[in-house]
Design an enzyme around this catalytic site. Structure first.
Site, short mmCIF file in Angstrom:
data_model
loop_
_atom_site.label_atom_id
_atom_site.label_comp_id
_atom_site.label_asym_id
_atom_site.label_seq_id
_atom_site.Cartn_x
_atom_site.Cartn_y
_atom_site.Cartn_z
N HIS A 198 0.38 0.08 17.15
CA HIS A 198 -0.47 1.19 16.66
C HIS A 198 0.11 2.54 17.06
O HIS A 198 -0.61 3.55 17.14
CB HIS A 198 -1.91 1.10 17.20
CG HIS A 198 -2.69 -0.05 16.67
ND1 HIS A 198 -3.67 -0.69 17.42
CD2 HIS A 198 -2.67 -0.69 15.47
CE1 HIS A 198 -4.20 -1.66 16.70
NE2 HIS A 198 -3.61 -1.69 15.52
N GLY A 238 -7.95 -4.71 14.42
CA GLY A 238 -7.07 -4.73 15.57
C GLY A 238 -7.41 -3.54 16.43
O GLY A 238 -7.82 -2.50 15.92
N ARG A 280 6.76 2.00 6.81
CA ARG A 280 6.15 1.53 8.05
C ARG A 280 6.79 0.21 8.44
O ARG A 280 6.82 -0.75 7.65
CB ARG A 280 4.65 1.31 7.88
CG ARG A 280 4.00 0.83 9.17
CD ARG A 280 2.65 0.20 8.94
NE ARG A 280 2.10 -0.30 10.20
CZ ARG A 280 1.32 -1.37 10.29
NH1 ARG A 280 1.03 -2.07 9.22
NH2 ARG A 280 0.87 -1.76 11.46
N LEU A 329 -9.73 1.69 17.48
CA LEU A 329 -10.64 0.56 17.35
C LEU A 329 -10.86 0.23 15.87
O LEU A 329 -11.64 0.88 15.17
CB LEU A 329 -11.99 0.88 18.01
CG LEU A 329 -11.94 1.35 19.47
CD1 LEU A 329 -13.34 1.62 19.99
CD2 LEU A 329 -11.23 0.32 20.34
N GLY A 330 -10.12 -0.76 15.40
CA GLY A 330 -10.31 -1.30 14.06
C GLY A 330 -10.47 -2.80 14.20
O GLY A 330 -10.92 -3.30 15.23
N GLY A 363 -13.88 3.01 15.77
CA GLY A 363 -13.92 4.20 16.61
C GLY A 363 -14.46 5.42 15.91
O GLY A 363 -15.16 6.25 16.51
N ARG A 369 -20.33 -3.56 11.75
CA ARG A 369 -21.63 -3.15 11.22
C ARG A 369 -22.60 -4.33 11.19
O ARG A 369 -23.78 -4.19 11.55
CB ARG A 369 -21.47 -2.56 9.83
CG ARG A 369 -20.73 -1.23 9.79
CD ARG A 369 -20.23 -0.89 8.41
NE ARG A 369 -19.24 -1.87 7.95
CZ ARG A 369 -18.55 -1.76 6.84
NH1 ARG A 369 -18.73 -0.73 6.04
NH2 ARG A 369 -17.68 -2.69 6.49
N LYS A 415 0.87 -1.17 0.00
CA LYS A 415 0.00 0.00 0.00
C LYS A 415 0.91 1.23 0.00
O LYS A 415 1.87 1.29 0.77
CB LYS A 415 -0.89 0.00 1.25
CG LYS A 415 -1.85 1.17 1.34
CD LYS A 415 -2.66 1.08 2.64
CE LYS A 415 -3.61 2.25 2.79
NZ LYS A 415 -4.35 2.20 4.09
#
Length: 379
Positions: A160, A193, A71, A190-191, A313, A265, A19
């Protein structure tokens, strides 16, 4: 030199994907972005990470690049800040592979490919663990044999960190308290992970993920905190192997394990429709959130703001509402109309005059990596 670094090529490399985004640091905008997938998969046309980098750079041939930010998940004990990459840093990142076997090796492959393709640009490793290097020994160390812990590098590292750094800084700016050493935040990333971090004055004080990203909050497919004897029991009494335990706790637990689905969801919709398993999974998830909010308010000696970020989140207003419900004794409350708003802008969702602010701050990890890249390259 800082004036020369404006456009940063940010790379987030996985085992079979890259990415990328080119960030203009003057505007914060993306000059280009994309995703290369199925690297190394037969028939994909992208045999390895070097070929993927060459492909990306061909697509970016008309986009100016001044530096490259990588990253890297794990920096171990050596890398406590973002670091300009040389051959020695490359070797050290490779040596940390045992602490992050799914993440550091592909990141290293991307670093090598990008350095080979862009040898005249500064390359910087931005470590997820670095932001948490400031946690105290009391928060960092596990209560196991000290010699064993030192020899095997067992300690809390936290993850994170790039997101928590960006979000805590943005929250401070939104509150008009940028640079305030007394500002006390609890940040909930909050994902799929998920992690919680106690932040004071922009510094991580404590964090929920530990030696690995498995510890802490309930996540999409990870268990979070469990009795450490459970894996021993499963191995001794039920014959589980280490590979089976790894798969169970990392890939078949969390919301997926509790309710058969990990998409928030879908879970909220199912619970609203009367699905008792989904409702129970949400209860467990929210209970753990409230546990950490209270714990970190105690660690900090008070809390000025609770901050929500990342996919859940930022978007799950029902989860935010439930997490704060009953925490009025900490001064926490949510304004229903503000909580219902969908926006990519940082915002306050607590009522006017609330003793403790509640914020939603969309995370921008690529922008933070770009900023860290420029800072490291110009130190």
């Amino acid at each position: 030199m800082s004036d020369d670094i404006r456009r940063v090529f940010v790379l987030n490399v996985g085992s079979s994907s890259i990415k990328y985004r080119v960030v203009d640091l003057e505007t914060g905008e993306a000059l280009a972005e994309g995703l290369v997938e199925r690297i190394g998969v037969r028939g994909s046309g992208v045999p390895d990470h070097h070929a993927a980098i060459v492909q990306v750079l061909d697509e970016l041939r008309d986009v100016p690049i001044d530096a490259v930010g990588h990253r890297v998940v794990h920096g171990g004990t050596r890398f406590v800040q973002s670091t300009v990459i040389d051959d020695d840093v490359e070797r050290e990142i490779g040596a940390l592979a045992d602490l992050a076997p799914l993440h550091n090796p592909p990141a290293l492959a991307g670093i090598r490919a990008a350095r080979a393709a862009l040898p005249d640009l500064p390359h910087v490793a931005v470590f997820d663990t670095a932001f948490h290097a400031t946690i105290s020994p009391a928060a960092r160390d596990y209560a196991i044999d000290a010699e064993v812990a030192a020899r095997t590098r067992i300690r809390r590292f936290g993850f994170h960190g790039t997101s928590h750094r960006y979000v805590s800084r943005t929250a401070a700016e939104l509150l008009g308290r940028a640079g305030d050493p007394e500002l006390k935040l609890v940040v909930l990333h909050l994902g799929n992970g998920a992690s919680a971090t106690a932040v004071q004055g922009g510094r991580s004080v404590d964090t929920s993920m530990g030696m690995t990203p498995l510890e802490g909050l309930v996540m999409g497919t990870r268990s979070g905190d469990i009795d450490p004897a459970i894996p021993l029991y499963l191995a001794r009494e039920h014959g589980y192997t280490t590979a089976q335990l790894d798969e169970l706790l990392n890939k078949r637990s969390g919301l997926l394990g509790l309710a058969g689905r990990s998409d928030m969801r879908e879970l909220v919709s199912a619970a609203d429709a009367g699905d008792m398993q989904a409702a129970h999974a949400l209860d467990v998830y929210v209970h753990r959130l409230r546990h950490y909010i209270g714990a970190y308010a105690a660690v900090l000696g008070g809390i000025d703001a609770l901050v929500f970020t990342a996919g859940v989140g930022e978007n799950a207003d029902d989860i935010r509402r439930r997490a704060v419900a009953g925490l009025g004794f900490l001064g926490l409350a949510i304004d229903p109309a503000r909580n219902a708003v969908r926006s990519r802008e940082p915002r306050i969702i607590s009522p006017d005059g609330a003793a403790t602010a509640v914020l939603v701050v969309p995370t921008e990890e690529e922008l933070e990596i770009a900023r860290e890249t420029r800072a490291a390259a110009t130190r």
